[in-house]
Design a protein around this motif. Structure first.
Motif, PDB file in Angstrom:
ATOM      1  N   CYS A  16     102.191  74.526  62.583  1.00 32.53           N
ATOM      2  CA  CYS A  16     103.350  73.783  63.102  1.00 32.53           C
ATOM      3  C   CYS A  16     103.921  72.883  62.015  1.00 32.53           C
ATOM      4  N   VAL A  17     105.242  72.827  61.970  1.00 31.17           N
ATOM      5  CA  VAL A  17     105.963  71.887  61.117  1.00 31.17           C
ATOM      6  C   VAL A  17     106.916  71.091  62.007  1.00 31.17           C
ATOM      7  N   SER A  18     106.931  69.781  61.840  1.00 33.29           N
ATOM      8  CA  SER A  18     107.844  68.905  62.572  1.00 33.29           C
ATOM      9  C   SER A  18     108.918  68.371  61.634  1.00 33.29           C
ATOM     10  N   LEU A  19     110.103  68.177  62.168  1.00 35.27           N
ATOM     11  CA  LEU A  19     111.215  67.569  61.430  1.00 35.27           C
ATOM     12  C   LEU A  19     111.533  66.238  62.077  1.00 35.27           C
ATOM     13  N   GLY A  20     111.360  65.138  61.325  1.00 35.09           N
ATOM     14  CA  GLY A  20     111.662  63.846  61.921  1.00 35.09           C
ATOM     15  C   GLY A  20     111.319  62.681  61.013  1.00 35.09           C
ATOM     16  N   VAL A  64     105.001  67.919  57.910  1.00 37.61           N
ATOM     17  CA  VAL A  64     106.177  67.203  58.394  1.00 37.61           C
ATOM     18  C   VAL A  64     107.267  67.262  57.338  1.00 37.61           C
ATOM     19  N   VAL A  65     108.485  67.490  57.789  1.00 44.29           N
ATOM     20  CA  VAL A  65     109.657  67.425  56.920  1.00 44.29           C
ATOM     21  C   VAL A  65     110.341  66.101  57.205  1.00 44.29           C
ATOM     22  N   THR A  66     110.394  65.233  56.197  1.00 43.09           N
ATOM     23  CA  THR A  66     110.978  63.918  56.371  1.00 43.09           C
ATOM     24  C   THR A  66     111.435  63.407  55.020  1.00 43.09           C
ATOM     25  N   SER A  67     111.893  62.160  54.982  1.00 47.41           N
ATOM     26  CA  SER A  67     112.294  61.533  53.731  1.00 47.41           C
ATOM     27  C   SER A  67     111.789  60.104  53.694  1.00 47.41           C
ATOM     28  N   LEU A  68     111.250  59.699  52.542  1.00 42.36           N
ATOM     29  CA  LEU A  68     110.750  58.346  52.344  1.00 42.36           C
ATOM     30  C   LEU A  68     111.282  57.790  51.034  1.00 42.36           C
ATOM     31  N   GLY A 106     111.778  53.141  57.442  1.00 47.81           N
ATOM     32  CA  GLY A 106     111.917  52.566  58.771  1.00 47.81           C
ATOM     33  C   GLY A 106     110.678  51.818  59.224  1.00 47.81           C
ATOM     34  N   LEU A 107     110.897  50.728  59.960  1.00 44.34           N
ATOM     35  CA  LEU A 107     109.828  49.903  60.516  1.00 44.34           C
ATOM     36  C   LEU A 107     109.975  49.854  62.031  1.00 44.34           C
ATOM     37  N   ASN A 108     108.862  49.692  62.715  1.00 47.54           N
ATOM     38  CA  ASN A 108     108.886  49.636  64.177  1.00 47.54           C
ATOM     39  C   ASN A 108     107.848  48.631  64.654  1.00 47.54           C
ATOM     40  N   ALA A 129     115.759  56.310  54.795  1.00 43.50           N
ATOM     41  CA  ALA A 129     115.912  57.532  54.007  1.00 43.50           C
ATOM     42  C   ALA A 129     116.036  58.749  54.909  1.00 43.50           C
ATOM     43  N   ALA A 130     115.248  58.782  55.992  1.00 42.94           N
ATOM     44  CA  ALA A 130     115.302  59.931  56.897  1.00 42.94           C
ATOM     45  C   ALA A 130     116.655  60.042  57.585  1.00 42.94           C
ATOM     46  N   SER A 131     117.266  58.904  57.912  1.00 46.27           N
ATOM     47  CA  SER A 131     118.550  58.940  58.619  1.00 46.27           C
ATOM     48  C   SER A 131     119.673  59.488  57.753  1.00 46.27           C
TER      49      SER A 131
END
Length: 373
Positions: A16-20, A64-68, A106-108, A129-131
């Motif tokens: 499995c790969v997630s995008l988020g 996971v596919v994301t950006s940091l 992002g922070l939460n 970065a992800a947005s």
């Protein structure tokens, strides 16, 4: 069941790969955000949590596919992702400008809630970065056609995150289907994203409808169908006195007819008795028939955040392993229940615990969701 890879299942690099987006969560424990002087940090994100649980709990190979942003916070997140046994090959790193004006991580901040006091979440994710990700940023052909992926998981949170994230989600789904990869989409409506100033909700809904058209499994309620897809039903979700189950039963057949490629639609059923005690189950629609999971009544909750993602991961595992929706719903609801008994967005349950929990639920309590009225 997942489709076979064109070159044979042995060529799958990932289950499995997630995008988020993956955010750094600040948890004050039993304290309030405004009063605490210390936080415990976790990594988390709606779509990412699914891949992490599939890896940590169910022993599958995930990414996971994301950006940091390439700074100390970004690399802390990277270490936490690796600790979750999720591959980091597809992280898109962007330079740090020294201030975070160009891009940031992002922070939460999240309070768990207890009893009469509900959970509180305060996201700090603007210009992350992800947005800023969009079509053309990721080599999907390399991921799906060359390396091989059995399952792609996407969601409405990431799709609504930035001006081009919905189009990137659609691009990923189309590439996945060309490679024979199964796709699940969790609509996961968030008012903080959809109702912000300058957000083009109509455009995002238009793209999300195309995403659902490429999906095999859809997670959502009638409220999600209306808010994220712009669909209208005879029974309104907003302000309705009808139960979530009744609304799902009235709306899901219309959604299935609108998107005929869907193999099933599913939704969790939650009766909130307090922030600490919920009834918990799930319902699905497949081939015109409604299917129910087992029910956990008076489930005691430590940390509700991520329970739905825990359900999604258990559901996907059940579909991959057994190919039967009723069994997959049981695995989803059991894993989601365990996820909410531990702190953090992500699961620290084991497969043995999930299966022991399922064995311990009496058969008389299964396949029945008792509605009030």
């Amino acid at each position: 069941m997942p489709s076979s890879h064109p070159n044979g299942e042995k060529d799958f690099r990932f289950d499995c790969v997630s995008l988020g987006e993956v955010m750094l969560r600040f948890d004050p424990g039993c304290e309030r955000i405004r009063e605490t002087e210390s936080f415990h940090v976790w990594e988390g994100g709606g779509e990412y949590n699914v891949s992490r649980s599939l890896s940590r709990c169910f022993g599958l190979k995930t990414s996971v596919v994301t950006s940091l942003v390439d700074n100390e916070i970004g690399h802390l997140l990277e270490r936490l992702i690796e600790k979750g046994r999720v591959d980091t090959s597809f992280i898109r790193w962007v330079p740090f400008d020294g201030t975070g004006l160009a891009a940031r991580n992002g922070l939460n901040f999240t309070e768990r809630g207890f009893g009469l006091r509900g959970a509180i979440g305060v996201s700090d994710r603007g210009h992350s970065a992800a947005s800023m990700m969009g079509p053309g940023d990721i080599d999907w052909r390399d991921i799906f056609a060359k390396q091989g992926v059995r399952w792609l998981h996407v969601g409405g949170i990431f799709a609504a995150l930035g001006p081009r994230t919905a189009e990137l989600t659609l691009e990923a789904c189309r590439a996945a289907k060309r490679a024979g990869t199964m796709v699940s989409c969790d609509l996961n409506y968030r008012s903080s994203l959809w109702e912000r100033e300058g957000f083009d909700a109509d455009k995002t809904r238009s793209v999300l409808r195309k995403v659902v058209g490429q999906s095999d499994y859809l997670l959502g309620s009638q409220f999600d169908f209306e808010k994220c897809l712009g669909l209208k039903f005879a029974e309104g979700a907003e302000g309705s006195s009808l139960s979530d189950e009744t609304l799902f039963r009235s709306s899901a057949p219309a959604v299935a007819k609108r998107f005929p490629k869907l193999k099933a639609l599913v939704m969790t059923l939650r009766k909130v008795r307090s922030a600490s005690v919920n009834d918990w189950a799930a319902i699905g629609l497949q081939d015109g028939e409604f299917v129910y999971s087992r029910e956990f009544q008076h489930l005691e909750i430590l940390d509700r955040v991520g329970g739905g993602d825990g359900f999604a991961s258990g559901l996907i595992y059940g579909l991959m392993k057994f190919g039967q929706l009723s069994t997959a719903l049981d695995y989803g609801i059991a894993h989601g229940a365990l996820s909410m008994t531990t702190p953090g967005d992500t699961s620290i349950a084991t497969l043995r615990e999930v299966e022991a929990l399922l064995e311990g639920v009496r058969a008389s309590e299964s396949r029945a969701w008792r509605t009030a009225g």
